[in-house]
Write a protein that holds these residues in place. Structure first.
Motif, PDB file in Angstrom:
ATOM      1  N   PHE A  33     -34.443 -35.313  53.829  1.00 11.83           N
ATOM      2  CA  PHE A  33     -33.305 -36.154  53.463  1.00 11.83           C
ATOM      3  C   PHE A  33     -33.267 -37.405  54.345  1.00 11.83           C
ATOM      4  O   PHE A  33     -33.620 -37.352  55.517  1.00 11.83           O
ATOM      5  CB  PHE A  33     -31.989 -35.396  53.682  1.00 11.83           C
ATOM      6  CG  PHE A  33     -31.948 -34.027  53.061  1.00 11.83           C
ATOM      7  CD1 PHE A  33     -32.477 -32.937  53.725  1.00 11.83           C
ATOM      8  CD2 PHE A  33     -31.385 -33.839  51.818  1.00 11.83           C
ATOM      9  CE1 PHE A  33     -32.446 -31.665  53.156  1.00 11.83           C
ATOM     10  CE2 PHE A  33     -31.340 -32.574  51.242  1.00 11.83           C
ATOM     11  CZ  PHE A  33     -31.871 -31.492  51.907  1.00 11.83           C
ATOM     12  N   TYR A  35     -30.218 -40.154  55.465  1.00 12.21           N
ATOM     13  CA  TYR A  35     -28.813 -40.547  55.468  1.00 12.21           C
ATOM     14  C   TYR A  35     -28.670 -41.833  56.280  1.00 12.21           C
ATOM     15  O   TYR A  35     -29.454 -42.113  57.180  1.00 12.21           O
ATOM     16  CB  TYR A  35     -27.943 -39.492  56.143  1.00 12.21           C
ATOM     17  CG  TYR A  35     -27.834 -38.169  55.433  1.00 12.21           C
ATOM     18  CD1 TYR A  35     -28.772 -37.160  55.642  1.00 12.21           C
ATOM     19  CD2 TYR A  35     -26.766 -37.899  54.584  1.00 12.21           C
ATOM     20  CE1 TYR A  35     -28.658 -35.930  55.003  1.00 12.21           C
ATOM     21  CE2 TYR A  35     -26.634 -36.675  53.945  1.00 12.21           C
ATOM     22  CZ  TYR A  35     -27.588 -35.698  54.159  1.00 12.21           C
ATOM     23  OH  TYR A  35     -27.468 -34.472  53.537  1.00 12.21           O
ATOM     24  N   LEU A  45     -25.756 -40.090  51.835  1.00 10.48           N
ATOM     25  CA  LEU A  45     -27.109 -39.727  51.426  1.00 10.48           C
ATOM     26  C   LEU A  45     -27.773 -40.880  50.681  1.00 10.48           C
ATOM     27  O   LEU A  45     -27.232 -41.386  49.699  1.00 10.48           O
ATOM     28  CB  LEU A  45     -27.057 -38.478  50.546  1.00 10.48           C
ATOM     29  CG  LEU A  45     -28.377 -37.918  50.064  1.00 10.48           C
ATOM     30  CD1 LEU A  45     -29.211 -37.403  51.238  1.00 10.48           C
ATOM     31  CD2 LEU A  45     -28.119 -36.803  49.059  1.00 10.48           C
ATOM     32  N   PHE A  48     -33.302 -37.998  48.817  1.00 11.13           N
ATOM     33  CA  PHE A  48     -33.857 -36.766  49.320  1.00 11.13           C
ATOM     34  C   PHE A  48     -35.053 -36.345  48.483  1.00 11.13           C
ATOM     35  O   PHE A  48     -35.285 -36.878  47.389  1.00 11.13           O
ATOM     36  CB  PHE A  48     -32.798 -35.660  49.437  1.00 11.13           C
ATOM     37  CG  PHE A  48     -32.221 -35.182  48.134  1.00 11.13           C
ATOM     38  CD1 PHE A  48     -31.228 -35.898  47.488  1.00 11.13           C
ATOM     39  CD2 PHE A  48     -32.627 -33.980  47.588  1.00 11.13           C
ATOM     40  CE1 PHE A  48     -30.664 -35.440  46.309  1.00 11.13           C
ATOM     41  CE2 PHE A  48     -32.070 -33.511  46.409  1.00 11.13           C
ATOM     42  CZ  PHE A  48     -31.088 -34.252  45.773  1.00 11.13           C
ATOM     43  N   TYR A  50     -37.362 -32.696  47.450  1.00 13.53           N
ATOM     44  CA  TYR A  50     -37.455 -31.240  47.531  1.00 13.53           C
ATOM     45  C   TYR A  50     -38.888 -30.754  47.331  1.00 13.53           C
ATOM     46  O   TYR A  50     -39.146 -29.560  47.229  1.00 13.53           O
ATOM     47  CB  TYR A  50     -36.502 -30.561  46.552  1.00 13.53           C
ATOM     48  CG  TYR A  50     -36.617 -31.022  45.132  1.00 13.53           C
ATOM     49  CD1 TYR A  50     -35.817 -32.060  44.659  1.00 13.53           C
ATOM     50  CD2 TYR A  50     -37.522 -30.447  44.261  1.00 13.53           C
ATOM     51  CE1 TYR A  50     -35.922 -32.495  43.355  1.00 13.53           C
ATOM     52  CE2 TYR A  50     -37.637 -30.865  42.956  1.00 13.53           C
ATOM     53  CZ  TYR A  50     -36.836 -31.901  42.504  1.00 13.53           C
ATOM     54  OH  TYR A  50     -36.941 -32.338  41.226  1.00 13.53           O
ATOM     55  N   ARG A  96     -33.721 -24.146  53.177  1.00 17.26           N
ATOM     56  CA  ARG A  96     -32.814 -23.781  52.097  1.00 17.26           C
ATOM     57  C   ARG A  96     -31.495 -24.538  52.247  1.00 17.26           C
ATOM     58  O   ARG A  96     -31.351 -25.622  51.706  1.00 17.26           O
ATOM     59  CB  ARG A  96     -32.587 -22.268  52.088  1.00 17.26           C
ATOM     60  CG  ARG A  96     -31.905 -21.806  50.818  1.00 17.26           C
ATOM     61  CD  ARG A  96     -31.806 -20.309  50.744  1.00 17.26           C
ATOM     62  NE  ARG A  96     -30.786 -19.896  49.800  1.00 17.26           N
ATOM     63  CZ  ARG A  96     -30.333 -18.661  49.691  1.00 17.26           C
ATOM     64  NH1 ARG A  96     -30.806 -17.724  50.480  1.00 17.26           N
ATOM     65  NH2 ARG A  96     -29.413 -18.354  48.811  1.00 17.26           N
ATOM     66  N   VAL A  97     -30.525 -24.013  53.013  1.00 16.38           N
ATOM     67  CA  VAL A  97     -29.236 -24.695  53.108  1.00 16.38           C
ATOM     68  C   VAL A  97     -29.009 -25.388  54.448  1.00 16.38           C
ATOM     69  O   VAL A  97     -28.387 -26.450  54.502  1.00 16.38           O
ATOM     70  CB  VAL A  97     -28.051 -23.743  52.811  1.00 16.38           C
ATOM     71  CG1 VAL A  97     -28.059 -23.323  51.361  1.00 16.38           C
ATOM     72  CG2 VAL A  97     -28.087 -22.532  53.742  1.00 16.38           C
ATOM     73  N   ALA A  98     -29.471 -24.798  55.535  1.00 16.84           N
ATOM     74  CA  ALA A  98     -29.218 -25.383  56.860  1.00 16.84           C
ATOM     75  C   ALA A  98     -30.106 -26.598  57.072  1.00 16.84           C
ATOM     76  O   ALA A  98     -31.334 -26.494  57.046  1.00 16.84           O
ATOM     77  CB  ALA A  98     -29.471 -24.343  57.943  1.00 16.84           C
ATOM     78  N   GLN A  99     -29.487 -27.755  57.272  1.00 15.01           N
ATOM     79  CA  GLN A  99     -30.225 -28.983  57.487  1.00 15.01           C
ATOM     80  C   GLN A  99     -30.329 -29.257  58.980  1.00 15.01           C
ATOM     81  O   GLN A  99     -29.354 -29.122  59.718  1.00 15.01           O
ATOM     82  CB  GLN A  99     -29.536 -30.153  56.786  1.00 15.01           C
ATOM     83  CG  GLN A  99     -29.665 -30.099  55.280  1.00 15.01           C
ATOM     84  CD  GLN A  99     -29.079 -31.315  54.558  1.00 15.01           C
ATOM     85  OE1 GLN A  99     -28.826 -31.273  53.369  1.00 15.01           O
ATOM     86  NE2 GLN A  99     -28.868 -32.384  55.277  1.00 15.01           N
ATOM     87  N   TYR A 100     -31.512 -29.701  59.404  1.00 16.59           N
ATOM     88  CA  TYR A 100     -31.785 -30.021  60.801  1.00 16.59           C
ATOM     89  C   TYR A 100     -32.079 -31.509  60.881  1.00 16.59           C
ATOM     90  O   TYR A 100     -32.936 -32.019  60.160  1.00 16.59           O
ATOM     91  CB  TYR A 100     -32.959 -29.196  61.314  1.00 16.59           C
ATOM     92  CG  TYR A 100     -32.686 -27.714  61.259  1.00 16.59           C
ATOM     93  CD1 TYR A 100     -32.984 -26.981  60.119  1.00 16.59           C
ATOM     94  CD2 TYR A 100     -32.093 -27.060  62.337  1.00 16.59           C
ATOM     95  CE1 TYR A 100     -32.704 -25.628  60.053  1.00 16.59           C
ATOM     96  CE2 TYR A 100     -31.817 -25.705  62.272  1.00 16.59           C
ATOM     97  CZ  TYR A 100     -32.116 -24.996  61.130  1.00 16.59           C
ATOM     98  OH  TYR A 100     -31.837 -23.657  61.060  1.00 16.59           O
ATOM     99  N   PHE A 101     -31.374 -32.174  61.797  1.00 14.65           N
ATOM    100  CA  PHE A 101     -31.449 -33.618  61.868  1.00 14.65           C
ATOM    101  C   PHE A 101     -32.343 -34.092  63.005  1.00 14.65           C
ATOM    102  O   PHE A 101     -32.444 -33.451  64.053  1.00 14.65           O
ATOM    103  CB  PHE A 101     -30.049 -34.206  62.087  1.00 14.65           C
ATOM    104  CG  PHE A 101     -29.203 -34.211  60.851  1.00 14.65           C
ATOM    105  CD1 PHE A 101     -28.493 -33.090  60.469  1.00 14.65           C
ATOM    106  CD2 PHE A 101     -29.131 -35.348  60.061  1.00 14.65           C
ATOM    107  CE1 PHE A 101     -27.718 -33.095  59.320  1.00 14.65           C
ATOM    108  CE2 PHE A 101     -28.352 -35.369  58.910  1.00 14.65           C
ATOM    109  CZ  PHE A 101     -27.647 -34.243  58.535  1.00 14.65           C
TER     110      PHE A 101
END
Lengths: 110, 113
Positions: A33, A35, A45, A48, A50, A96-101
């Motif tokens: 992603f 941002y 956003l 992104f 996938y 999956r759901v947890a995004q790491y920046f």
């Protein structure tokens, strides 16, 4: 630990320049992603992806494009930088759901 | 319908007090609700997250309360410390392929000593 790295912490460019922001993740994550973060506006956003070579527009894609040629790398491109693109740019990845920046790139366009 | 509304925009709490940040959403398809913490000069970091099948989740001094019928969720920071001073973002997601987190606009928390 997941590591998301961004090519520059600070960047200064001129109006009209083509700007490349690079992001690399080391956890084999499917999703990546981009941002931008501005005071009072939160995280918005831009684009992104996938999967490799796949991209989806986010809320504010105008003036930006992206490239994902390899799974671990996601590039944000400002085709012709403008002063209103001065901002903090944050890259993230997720399995999956947890995004790491990543730590962010503060871009200033003069 | 995709928005997540966060309040307050800023918050000042005394050391040892309780910090409370609230978020509201409209899209009932959202099924993952995380909170992120961001310190100056750093990227946001996942703090705690909840699914709508539970009403509360606690990790140390941080608790998420979730009210499905009201479409609201909140972050409570117990015994707030100066080291908790940061910007907090709530977010929401529909857990399916090809979706991204929708973030609130953030709350800047200052814990005074």
């Amino acid at each position: 630990d997941v590591k998301v790295t961004q090519s520059s912490r600070y960047l200064v460019k001129r109006t009209g320049e083509k700007v490349f922001l690079e992001c690399v993740q080391d956890m084999d994550h499917e999703n990546m992603f981009w941002y931008r973060q501005d005071p009072g506006l939160g995280l918005r956003l831009i684009y992104f992806s996938y999967d490799v070579k796949m991209k989806e527009k986010g809320d504010i894609p105008e003036g930006y494009s992206v490239s994902r040629e390899k799974k671990e790398r996601f590039s944000l491109i400002l085709e012709s930088a403008s002063t209103n693109q001065t901002s903090m740019y944050l890259c993230a990845s997720s399995l999956r759901v947890a995004q790491y920046f990543g730590p962010g790139t503060r871009l200033t366009v003069l | 319908q995709q928005q997540v509304k966060q309040s307050p925009q800023s918050l000042i709490v005394q050391k040892g007090g309780i910090s409370i940040i609230n978020c509201a959403y409209e899209n009932t398809a959202f099924d993952y609700f995380p909170w992120y913490q961001q310190f100056p000069g750093k990227g946001p970091a996942l703090l705690i997250a909840i699914r709508p099948d539970v009403s509360e989740k606690k990790e140390g001094r941080f608790t998420i309360s979730f009210n499905k019928s009201a479409k609201q969720f909140s972050l409570h920071i117990m015994d707030s410390q100066p080291g908790d001073s940061a910007t907090y973002f709530c977010a929401a997601l529909v857990d399916q392929a090809g979706t991204a987190l929708i973030f609130g606009k953030g709350t800047t928390l200052s814990v005074s000593s």
